[in-house]
Design an enzyme around this catalytic site. Sequence first.
Site, mmCIF file in Angstrom:
data_model
loop_
_atom_site.group_PDB
_atom_site.id
_atom_site.type_symbol
_atom_site.label_atom_id
_atom_site.label_comp_id
_atom_site.label_asym_id
_atom_site.label_seq_id
_atom_site.Cartn_x
_atom_site.Cartn_y
_atom_site.Cartn_z
ATOM 1 C CB SER A 1 43.723 45.086 71.404
ATOM 2 O OG SER A 1 43.918 43.779 70.888
ATOM 3 C CE1 TYR B 1 40.536 46.736 67.249
ATOM 4 C CE2 TYR B 1 42.342 45.243 67.757
ATOM 5 C CZ TYR B 1 41.139 45.831 68.113
ATOM 6 O OH TYR B 1 40.542 45.523 69.312
#
Length: 320
Positions: free
Chosen positions: A187, A200
């Site tokens: 990401s 995350y």
Amino acid sequence: MDLMELFLIALGAAVIVCYGVKLLLFSRMLFPKMWFPLSKSFFTSMGEWAVVTGASEGIGRAYAFALAKQGMNVVIMSRTKVTLDQVAKKIGDTTGQRVKVIVTDFMKDNVFSEIEDQLRDLNIGVLVNNVGTLPNFIPCKFLESADLDQAITNVINCNVKTMAKMCKIFLPGMEKRGKGVIVNISSGVASIPFPLYTLYAASKVFVERFSQGLQAEYKDKGIIIQTVAPFGVSTRLAGYQSTNIVTLSPEDFVKSSLQYLRAGDKTHGSVCHTVLGWLLQSIPLKVLYSELMLHSLQDYVKKKTALTAQSSTFESDKNK
């Protein structure tokens, strides 16, 4: 001319050369088809089958379709059988390729021996580790996460353990054949330590470092291992935001990202996301970590989520 002047001139020349090289490398990202060409038979030459995790929707679904269109049979994996069956039928009807469905929940602990047994006899040429989970849809501080202990377990199992285990299953076969492709989805938020997405983002840093280490270990075996780190893609995790120059549809993003497969051990998958990555790393962390910025980020996501929910309700009512 004294030594100090010579030193300064040499230093200036070195800086110019350094930035010139960086500019050249960046310019290559603008023309991936020219700099990183792939033959029409590239993917099928890797093997007969591709495996895609988290393939019932979003980026995973788009990878499954894209690889099937390249002539590969695909194994699609997720925990929602009804959706997987729908995707499998559409891929088969659209491309004529074979599709194998495996229903599994990567947040659970002991799912990999069964996966290995089901795929033992398949010639796997491409693995896309796409499945991932957010601890919270609305970004928040670590201790404010709902059911934090379970969130930690889910993120580690799904984002970290699954990728390593899937590589363990399929990498030996690729090494034996001397070819293969592994794409691990990270990401853009992993570009820096990212408050409100701390757990995350940290899990995605593992994805990047693990992938880069594996590529260094197995590159001379003919295996491509690459991290792809997108920013905005219109998926469920991103609240299905409207597409624009920055937020891409899953199909457009995957089409673009596959063009960068030979561009190195990490890419952002598209030109606009590459620029975003550069900008994010150029902003002073003190600015990004200010309370104003963090509150603005939370408010932005909340508003986008509310707008998406309203839009979905409107479409649902309209179609009744």
